[in-house]
Write an enzyme that holds these catalytic residues in place. Structure first.
Site, mmCIF file in Angstrom:
data_model
loop_
_atom_site.group_PDB
_atom_site.id
_atom_site.type_symbol
_atom_site.label_atom_id
_atom_site.label_comp_id
_atom_site.label_asym_id
_atom_site.label_seq_id
_atom_site.Cartn_x
_atom_site.Cartn_y
_atom_site.Cartn_z
ATOM 1 N N GLY A 47 0.914 -0.795 -0.385
ATOM 2 C CA GLY A 47 -0.061 -0.355 -0.252
ATOM 3 C C GLY A 47 0.926 1.686 -0.056
ATOM 4 O O GLY A 47 1.891 1.182 -0.010
ATOM 5 N N SER A 48 0.381 2.275 0.488
ATOM 6 C CA SER A 48 0.958 3.382 0.523
ATOM 7 C C SER A 48 2.167 3.976 1.508
ATOM 8 O O SER A 48 1.887 3.074 2.594
ATOM 9 C CB SER A 48 0.374 4.914 0.663
ATOM 10 N N GLY A 88 2.655 2.116 5.179
ATOM 11 C CA GLY A 88 4.183 1.302 5.500
ATOM 12 C C GLY A 88 4.580 1.759 6.644
ATOM 13 O O GLY A 88 5.331 1.124 7.562
ATOM 14 N N GLU A 146 5.696 -3.323 1.194
ATOM 15 C CA GLU A 146 5.585 -3.285 -0.192
ATOM 16 C C GLU A 146 5.087 -1.293 -1.027
ATOM 17 O O GLU A 146 3.478 -1.882 -0.790
ATOM 18 C CB GLU A 146 4.630 -4.211 -1.628
ATOM 19 N N CYS A 203 1.435 0.357 -8.960
ATOM 20 C CA CYS A 203 2.730 1.803 -7.855
ATOM 21 C C CYS A 203 4.040 0.446 -8.595
ATOM 22 O O CYS A 203 5.326 2.583 -8.856
ATOM 23 C CB CYS A 203 3.056 -0.081 -6.745
HETATM 24 P P1 NAD Z 1 -3.323 1.877 1.061
HETATM 25 O O1 NAD Z 1 -1.982 2.396 2.054
HETATM 26 O O2 NAD Z 1 -4.430 3.121 1.873
HETATM 27 O O3 NAD Z 1 -4.179 1.062 2.034
HETATM 28 C C1 NAD Z 1 -3.219 -0.482 1.497
HETATM 29 C C2 NAD Z 1 -3.998 -1.245 2.319
HETATM 30 O O4 NAD Z 1 -3.526 -1.462 3.455
HETATM 31 C C3 NAD Z 1 -5.711 -1.395 2.597
HETATM 32 O O5 NAD Z 1 -5.802 -2.632 3.060
HETATM 33 C C4 NAD Z 1 -5.543 -0.537 3.896
HETATM 34 O O6 NAD Z 1 -7.030 -1.068 4.537
HETATM 35 C C5 NAD Z 1 -4.537 -1.408 4.831
HETATM 36 N N1 NAD Z 1 -4.340 0.463 5.761
HETATM 37 C C6 NAD Z 1 -3.875 1.510 5.022
HETATM 38 N N2 NAD Z 1 -3.874 2.268 6.558
HETATM 39 C C7 NAD Z 1 -3.210 1.246 7.435
HETATM 40 C C8 NAD Z 1 -2.793 0.835 9.478
HETATM 41 N N3 NAD Z 1 -2.087 1.945 9.283
HETATM 42 N N4 NAD Z 1 -2.944 -0.697 9.329
HETATM 43 C C9 NAD Z 1 -3.160 -1.861 8.764
HETATM 44 N N5 NAD Z 1 -3.181 -1.526 7.777
HETATM 45 C C10 NAD Z 1 -3.412 -0.701 6.844
HETATM 46 O O7 NAD Z 1 -2.740 1.759 -0.637
HETATM 47 P P2 NAD Z 1 -4.151 2.052 -1.433
HETATM 48 O O8 NAD Z 1 -4.478 3.564 -1.723
HETATM 49 O O9 NAD Z 1 -4.937 0.992 -1.427
HETATM 50 O O10 NAD Z 1 -2.729 1.162 -3.150
HETATM 51 C C11 NAD Z 1 -1.908 1.790 -3.376
HETATM 52 C C12 NAD Z 1 -1.061 2.087 -3.036
HETATM 53 O O11 NAD Z 1 -0.144 1.102 -2.723
HETATM 54 C C13 NAD Z 1 0.501 3.503 -4.078
HETATM 55 O O12 NAD Z 1 1.134 3.992 -3.455
HETATM 56 C C14 NAD Z 1 0.808 2.046 -4.484
HETATM 57 O O13 NAD Z 1 2.431 2.277 -5.294
HETATM 58 C C15 NAD Z 1 1.562 1.081 -3.801
HETATM 59 N N6 NAD Z 1 1.186 -0.092 -3.796
HETATM 60 C C16 NAD Z 1 2.482 -0.501 -3.450
HETATM 61 C C17 NAD Z 1 2.705 -2.145 -4.248
HETATM 62 C C18 NAD Z 1 4.073 -2.439 -4.009
HETATM 63 O O14 NAD Z 1 4.434 -3.424 -4.209
HETATM 64 N N7 NAD Z 1 5.703 -1.220 -3.659
HETATM 65 C C19 NAD Z 1 1.520 -2.780 -5.154
HETATM 66 C C20 NAD Z 1 0.840 -1.970 -5.109
HETATM 67 C C21 NAD Z 1 0.481 -0.836 -4.246
#
Ligand code: NAD
Length: 510
Positions: free
Chosen positions: A241-242, A246, A263, A297
């Site tokens: 995720g973002s 992370g 990631e 990503c």
């Molecule tokens: P996001 O960070 O909003 O959410 C990702 C996941 O994390 C969701 O399931 C969410 O419910 C959970 N989450 C959020 N905050 C949390 C916390 N504090 N504790 C535990 N879980 C939590 O991301 P998004 O909008 O779904 O996805 C887009 C982002 O993901 C972009 O920044 C993209 O670059 C990144 N991404 C990275 C990769 C990689 O492999 N590097 C792959 C796909 C997406």
């Protein structure tokens, strides 16, 4: 096939259970939520979100299951994963279509995502016979040393919306053959594809008498993710995720000495050299920037162009953008579908205003599309901004089809520009000069986890280790030796002599 038929074929009802312990759907969750499609703005279906009580039940079942599953021989676990791959093959088109409808990526990409799941199942099946440990020579006579790998336990997988199913499978299929049990918390923006996957998998688990709790599913928002990250019973958290997410997850998991694979966000660049094959470069740049509506990503966010071809490249790129078709991603001729939701549209608009405020020049204007076919309010125009590389906005990831266009004069400068952002996921160079590509790949080159030559920044294959450096989190998933992140290493020394020599020549006489 209409939507109703599609949902039927994937066992999705108007209201769905959201929590499963592999074999069993828990039917006592009480809070409901909706899954919306950004394609047409419709509610696709309702689902129950996981209660804290059911969360705990899932983890208890997972712990019990681990004690059984870890004792299965790895190739036998691999056989189950092979069957999961087969079951997914049968649902490839339908599941791909649901990915496309719920997430908004093109149908081809949706089906491609399911293909990626199938590929990782094949890969993990082979891997189940290759979980090698190394041997080394002991400094003591009559001693043997080697390393072996044991499963970790419960692996919590938190996934992002943009790859609703593939990233889960990269983690889960590898973790499974390593002997772990997995608990998946998908994005709250794409719950139905996860529920559909669980239905597919359940048939394989049942057929093989897999204990309840080997592959579980939760559904909910970040709070549900926080239950996992705070839980000492969960040995590894793999979170995609973002960077903001992370940062939180990394802190929480490391404070309890758990392991994590992070990631996170990217800010990927392509350097286009004066000797590049421009036909390849233009296609790679456009696909990299607008594929999945800029929501990968690995999306290409920055183009660093040699000054001698700058104007020519700009003209060709602008022309290519004018030919892009935006619309329903389920219709094959469209190149780009919608953003995931209206929040994402707001962020896109805000970034465009910041670009202008910070002195960027829009060479292809953005904007929100309206009218017939765009009723969801999530369709935007892919845009290009000519910028100076040091603008603050250029250093941040906006998850939208906004491309930054900038100039360089020598390759060292281009590499510095490429590396000067906080993220370090994917990078690429377009050149026909081996000296330039080798410099880009050398220690003086790209600082990213992925470095491509004459390929864009997106579209990784599962055989390589996937992940990035710096604020991308440093984790590696998928191929190569990424499996080691899902296991614990044990160094074993065996004394088969009749003496007890100590290491470093220390003597200890009684
Ligand atoms: P996001 O960070 O909003 O959410 C990702 C996941 O994390 C969701 O399931 C969410 O419910 C959970 N989450 C959020 N905050 C949390 C916390 N504090 N504790 C535990 N879980 C939590 O991301 P998004 O909008 O779904 O996805 C887009 C982002 O993901 C972009 O920044 C993209 O670059 C990144 N991404 C990275 C990769 C990689 O492999 N590097 C792959 C796909 C997406």
């Amino acid at each position: 096939m209409n939507t109703e038929q599609l949902l039927n074929s994937l066992n999705i009802s108007a209201i769905n259970h959201g929590t499963a312990t592999g074999l069993v759907w828990l039917n006592n969750d009480s809070e409901k939520s909706n899954s919306y499609s950004p394609v047409d703005g419709n509610i696709i279906a309702e689902y129950f979100t996981t209660s804290e009580e059911n969360y705990n039940l899932v983890i208890e079942k997972s712990l019990e299951a681990f004690n059984v599953w870890k004792l299965w021989p790895a190739p036998k676990r691999g056989e189950v994963v092979r069957q999961i791959g087969e079951a997914l093959r049968h649902k490839r088109e339908d599941l791909g279509r649901l990915v496309s409808y719920e997430m908004g990526k093109s149908l081809q990409e949706g089906i491609g995502e399911v293909q990626e799941m199938i590929d990782i199942c094949d890969y993990a099946t082979g891997l189940s016979r290759q979980l090698y440990g190394m041997t080394t020579h002991s400094e003591r006579p009559g001693h043997r040393m080697f390393e072996q790998w044991h499963p970790l336990g419960v692996v919590g997988i938190i996934s992002a919306f943009n790859f609703p199913v593939a990233v889960w499978s990269w983690n889960a299929m590898i973790a499974l053959v390593c002997g772990n049990v997995c608990v998946w918390k998908p994005s709250e923006k794409t719950p139905l594809t996860a529920i559909a996957c669980q239905h597919v998998i359940k048939t394989v688990l049942e057929k093989n008498n897999i204990p309840e709790g080997v592959l579980s599913l939760l559904n909910g928002n970040r709070i549900c993710g926080e239950w996992l990250t705070n839980d000492k019973r969960v040995n590894l958290i793999s979170a995609t995720g973002s960077t903001a997410m992370g940062r939180e997850v990394g802190k929480v998991v490391s404070s309890r000495f758990g392991k994590s694979i992070l990631e996170l966000g990217g800010n990927n660049a392509i350097i286009v050299c004066e000797d590049a094959d421009l036909k390849i470069a233009i296609t790679a740049c456009v696909f990299g920037a607008v594929g999945t509506a800029g929501q990968r990503c690995t999306t290409t966010r920055r183009l660093i162009i040699h000054s001698s071809i700058y104007e020519k490249f700009k003209d060709q790129l602008v022309k290519a953008y004018s030919q892009l078709k935006i619309g329903n991603p389920l219709i094959q001729e469209n190149h780009m579908g919608p953003l995931i939701d209206k929040d994402a549209v707001e962020k896109y608009l805000h970034t465009i205003s910041l670009i202008k405020e910070q002195g960027g020049n829009m060479i292809v204007e953005g904007g929100v599309l309206s009218g017939s076919g765009f009723e969801s309010g999530c369709y935007v125009k892919p845009c290009i901004a000519e910028v100076s590389h040091d603008l603050a906005i250029v250093k941040t990831e906006t998850f939208a089809p906004i491309l930054y266009f900038m100039k360089y004069t020598d390759l060292d400068e281009a590499i510095n520009i490429q590396n000067e952002v906080p993220q370090g996921l994917s990078s690429a160079i377009m050149t026909t000069d081996i000296r330039k590509s080798e410099l880009f790949l050398s220690h003086a080159g790209s600082d990213c986890g992925i470095a491509n030559v004459n390929i864009g920044t997106s579209g990784a294959e599962i055989g390589g280790a996937f992940g990035g450096e710096k604020e991308t989190g440093g984790g590696r998933e998928s191929g190569s030796d990424s499996w080691k992140s899902y296991m614990r290493r044990q160094t074993v020394t065996i004394n088969y002599s009749s003496k007890l020599p100590l290491a470093q020549g220390i003597s200890f006489e009684l």
